[in-house]
Design an enzyme around this catalytic site. Structure first.
Site, PDB file in Angstrom:
ATOM      1  N   HIS A 194      44.630  25.594 -42.793  1.00 40.37           N
ATOM      2  CA  HIS A 194      46.033  25.999 -42.636  1.00 40.37           C
ATOM      3  C   HIS A 194      46.123  27.504 -42.369  1.00 40.37           C
ATOM      4  O   HIS A 194      46.780  27.940 -41.402  1.00 40.37           O
ATOM      5  CB  HIS A 194      46.816  25.627 -43.901  1.00 40.37           C
ATOM      6  CG  HIS A 194      48.277  25.955 -43.838  1.00 40.37           C
ATOM      7  ND1 HIS A 194      49.247  25.014 -43.591  1.00 40.37           N
ATOM      8  CD2 HIS A 194      48.932  27.135 -43.971  1.00 40.37           C
ATOM      9  CE1 HIS A 194      50.435  25.599 -43.587  1.00 40.37           C
ATOM     10  NE2 HIS A 194      50.274  26.888 -43.823  1.00 40.37           N
ATOM     11  N   GLU A 195      45.464  28.299 -43.200  1.00 43.28           N
ATOM     12  CA  GLU A 195      45.552  29.755 -43.046  1.00 43.28           C
ATOM     13  C   GLU A 195      44.850  30.218 -41.766  1.00 43.28           C
ATOM     14  O   GLU A 195      45.333  31.128 -41.083  1.00 43.28           O
ATOM     15  CB  GLU A 195      44.950  30.456 -44.271  1.00 43.28           C
ATOM     16  CG  GLU A 195      45.655  30.141 -45.582  1.00 43.28           C
ATOM     17  CD  GLU A 195      47.130  30.487 -45.553  1.00 43.28           C
ATOM     18  OE1 GLU A 195      47.530  31.406 -44.802  1.00 43.28           O
ATOM     19  OE2 GLU A 195      47.913  29.837 -46.274  1.00 43.28           O
ATOM     20  N   ASP A 224      56.904  28.149 -44.281  1.00 47.12           N
ATOM     21  CA  ASP A 224      56.796  28.358 -42.825  1.00 47.12           C
ATOM     22  C   ASP A 224      57.920  27.646 -42.085  1.00 47.12           C
ATOM     23  O   ASP A 224      58.499  28.195 -41.134  1.00 47.12           O
ATOM     24  CB  ASP A 224      55.443  27.846 -42.327  1.00 47.12           C
ATOM     25  CG  ASP A 224      54.275  28.555 -43.003  1.00 47.12           C
ATOM     26  OD1 ASP A 224      54.431  29.731 -43.352  1.00 47.12           O
ATOM     27  OD2 ASP A 224      53.224  27.914 -43.184  1.00 47.12           O
ATOM     28  N   THR A 241      70.886  57.702 -54.730  1.00 47.92           N
ATOM     29  CA  THR A 241      71.088  58.534 -55.921  1.00 47.92           C
ATOM     30  C   THR A 241      70.262  59.808 -55.841  1.00 47.92           C
ATOM     31  O   THR A 241      70.730  60.893 -56.211  1.00 47.92           O
ATOM     32  CB  THR A 241      70.712  57.733 -57.182  1.00 47.92           C
ATOM     33  OG1 THR A 241      71.466  56.524 -57.225  1.00 47.92           O
ATOM     34  CG2 THR A 241      70.998  58.536 -58.434  1.00 47.92           C
ATOM     35  N   GLY A 300      73.585  51.848 -47.966  1.00 41.45           N
ATOM     36  CA  GLY A 300      72.228  51.450 -47.626  1.00 41.45           C
ATOM     37  C   GLY A 300      71.678  50.450 -48.614  1.00 41.45           C
ATOM     38  O   GLY A 300      72.280  50.180 -49.651  1.00 41.45           O
ATOM     39  N   PRO A 301      70.512  49.887 -48.311  1.00 41.63           N
ATOM     40  CA  PRO A 301      69.908  48.896 -49.194  1.00 41.63           C
ATOM     41  C   PRO A 301      69.496  49.521 -50.523  1.00 41.63           C
ATOM     42  O   PRO A 301      69.381  50.745 -50.638  1.00 41.63           O
ATOM     43  CB  PRO A 301      68.666  48.427 -48.407  1.00 41.63           C
ATOM     44  CG  PRO A 301      68.845  48.946 -47.026  1.00 41.63           C
ATOM     45  CD  PRO A 301      69.722  50.138 -47.113  1.00 41.63           C
ATOM     46  N   THR A 323      66.652  52.926 -51.407  1.00 35.16           N
ATOM     47  CA  THR A 323      66.405  53.813 -50.267  1.00 35.16           C
ATOM     48  C   THR A 323      66.638  55.280 -50.605  1.00 35.16           C
ATOM     49  O   THR A 323      66.414  56.140 -49.756  1.00 35.16           O
ATOM     50  CB  THR A 323      67.310  53.414 -49.087  1.00 35.16           C
ATOM     51  OG1 THR A 323      68.668  53.314 -49.541  1.00 35.16           O
ATOM     52  CG2 THR A 323      66.865  52.096 -48.493  1.00 35.16           C
ATOM     53  N   GLY A 324      67.091  55.584 -51.820  1.00 37.38           N
ATOM     54  CA  GLY A 324      67.209  56.981 -52.239  1.00 37.38           C
ATOM     55  C   GLY A 324      68.612  57.537 -52.208  1.00 37.38           C
ATOM     56  O   GLY A 324      68.778  58.753 -52.071  1.00 37.38           O
TER      57      GLY A 324
END
Length: 602
Positions: free
Chosen positions: A420-421, A497, A204, A197-198, A201-202
């Protein structure tokens, strides 16, 4: 405090003893007069010498009366008939035999002893750098940290958001607790379980929870700790690790970052063949084949790069099972937040579901960091409780970066950034299926962001249609479209963007087959979703130059369509764009409620 008092008193005792010793030496030297041998002869003739003690090198004696305030003397022995002279003047004398054995032995032993002490000190320091505190002889010993149940103190109740992975590992716990009942139908416990997993993510935490639930010794080590500069050390440490686990079975061995030692052999032909890492991997494969699952040893591995692991390591009988520990969905994020929120002084307005909605893609470690950042924000402003506004500020800081209060824009730049925003926000509000905008700001943040627009997904999405992807590109290009519509030119503010738009368009053409003219073909391989930047390396293309030209043209057409869609939306709602941009220039930040009020007056 007691230890410190004892320490000071001991120094005081030593200091007092030293002072007394020096005082005695000083008093003794003050009462003894060193005199030449000729004066000794004169004192002897004048009957001023009471008695003497003759040694091999000097004469020590006592005056009949103090001379110069000193009652004793010492002088160097000179060859001559001293005994007759002393007898003639009726002086009591005796001889002193000096033992030279002790001095001779010390003159040999002390230098040798000092040499060995110095050598041992230097050798130990070098061994600590190379092979750990056990010295050179322990360089092949395993560096695994051993935790017993009382040390682990981690249970499945502390692991949230990964219910499927917990269910898979619960079976391992039941095998370790009661192996006979689980094996009554002939089933055996898996030899090895690979957590994939990434980062964050837990993985360990899950491994420690297995040890805590099973009450078994937990051997934790990183894959990089096996490899050293000396050949054979890694293999020796693998052997020692499994030997320690056998002695304490049932036990759990956890190897974090398994890819550091389990990389595929000969994955880079021409660079080298058999090296230290391959020896370490070979020994691990042998140990996996050598132990019986009935002995109660379970091997857990964790990696975020399973594609580079050696196939021999992943075959059945070694790592029998792979458990995906993926990023949590919205429900999982709520569960994780419910674990961390009680650890801080959260206010009544803090809603875990609302925070989870604002944090799509956050892993467990990211959410823990978010809770800590929110607590720091509240502490910084002197609050008694952490409010929902603190969490919003923390999310902005993590996602967009730190506010650059000293970065002052001129009026022209502020206008361009505001339009722009608001272009992003207005296109997102008017195109169906787009995520609602949570906040818009023209306060510079991070390295290069002069403003930002935060969207909040209403739900986790795992599937997107062609129309939704086109709308997503239109929202990304909304800022650039607003600049063209209002100012008649483009600025450098749309660089990010444009890059994200190009990625979406390229994926639509090369991976999703969303261009009918190119047929139902995928021209780019699927990249693993959890590997990170390394997965971005492109393989050699398997299509012709003509196809590559058609792909480039199709990508350009998709981007042009999205840009035209954004311009059309903004042109039809030009009055809203102008009004909302002026409001943004006045307030610098607009919330979701304020945006709804502005856009709802169309």
């Amino acid at each position: 405090m007691k230890n410190a008092t004892k320490f000071n008193l001991s120094y005081l005792v030593f200091a007092a003893a030293g002072v007394l010793l020096l005082h005695n030496l000083w008093v003794a030297s003050a009462l003894v007069a060193p005199i030449p041998y000729s004066d000794f002869q004169h004192y002897l003739k004048d009957n001023k010498v009471k008695e003497v003690v003759v040694s091999a090198r000097d004469i020590r004696g006592e005056f009949t009366e103090p001379v110069g305030g000193k009652s004793r003397f010492v002088t160097t022995l000179v060859e001559g008939d001293l005994a007759a002279m002393l007898a003639e003047h009726k002086v009591k004398f005796s001889g002193q035999v000096e033992s030279v054995l002790l001095g001779t032995v010390l003159s040999w032993i002390v230098p040798v002893l000092l040499f060995f002490v110095l050598w041992a000190f230097v050798a130990r320091r070098m061994a600590e750098r190379l092979g750990g505190p056990g010295g050179m002889l322990s360089i092949g010993k395993s560096k695994a940290k051993v935790y017993v149940e009382t040390d682990t103190k981690t249970t499945f109740a502390q692991v949230a958001g990964v219910d499927e992975a917990k269910a898979e590992l619960q079976e391992v716990v039941e095998f370790l607790k009661d192996p006979r009942s689980k094996a009554r139908l002939g089933a055996r416990m898996p030899k090895g379980i690979l957590l994939v997993g990434p980062p964050g993510t837990g993985k360990t935490l899950l491994a420690r929870a297995v040890a805590g639930e099973a009450g078994a010794p937990f051997f934790s080590i990183s894959g990089s700790e096996f490899v050293e500069m000396f050949v054979g050390v890694g293999a020796a440490r693998v052997r020692d690790l499994f030997e320690q686990a056998r002695q304490k079975a049932p036990a759990i061995i956890f190897i974090d970052e398994l890819d550091a030692m389990g990389r595929a052999r000969n994955s880079m032909p021409g660079v080298g063949g058999h090296d230290e890492k391959e020896q370490t991997l070979n020994q691990l494969l042998v140990e996996l084949d050598g132990f019986d699952p009935a002995s109660g040893i379970v091997l857990l591995g964790a990696t975020n790069r399973p594609e580079i692991l050696d196939p021999a390591l992943l075959r059945a009988g070694r790592f029998d099972r792979q458990v995906l520990v993926d990023r949590p969905d919205r429900v999982g994020r709520v569960q994780i937040l419910n674990v961390y929120l009680p650890r801080i002084a959260a206010g009544d307005d803090v809603d875990a579901a609302a925070i989870a909605a604002l944090t799509p893609g956050f892993a467990g470690a990211d959410l823990a960091n978010l809770v800590n950042e929110a607590a720091l924000v509240a502490t910084r402003r002197g609050a008694e409780h952490v409010s929902m506004a603190d969490f919003t500020t923390a999310i902005e800081r993590i996602v967009a970066g730190l506010e650059k209060k000293n970065r002052v824009l001129n009026q022209r730049e502020r206008e361009i950034v505001a339009y722009h925003e608001m272009g992003h926000a207005l296109v997102a509000a008017k195109l169906p299926g787009s995520d609602p905008v949570h906040k818009v700001s023209i306060i510079p943040r991070g390295i290069g962001a002069l403003g930002y627009t935060i969207q909040r997904p209403t739900e986790d999405r795992f599937l997107m249609t062609r129309e939704e992807l086109m709308h997503k590109m239109a929202v990304l290009l909304g800022g650039r479209a607003a600049e063209q519509l209002v100012f008649g030119h483009w600025s450098t503010g749309a660089s990010d963007d444009l890059a994200r738009t190009a990625d979406i368009a390229r994926s639509m053409v090369t991976r999703y087959g969303m261009v009918p003219e190119l047929g139902h073909l995928a021209f780019d391989r699927e990249r693993p979703a959890f590997l990170g930047p390394q997965a971005a390396v492109q393989a050699d293309r398997a299509y012709s130059n003509e196809t590559a030209t058609a792909i480039d043209q199709a990508i350009r057409e998709l981007v042009d369509q999205a840009f035209a869609s954004a311009v059309d939306v903004l042109a039809r709602h030009r009055d809203i764009l102008e009004r909302s941009a002026r409001r943004l220039l006045e307030q610098e930040t607009l919330t979701e409620a304020q945006l709804t009020e502005l856009f709802g007056t169309a």
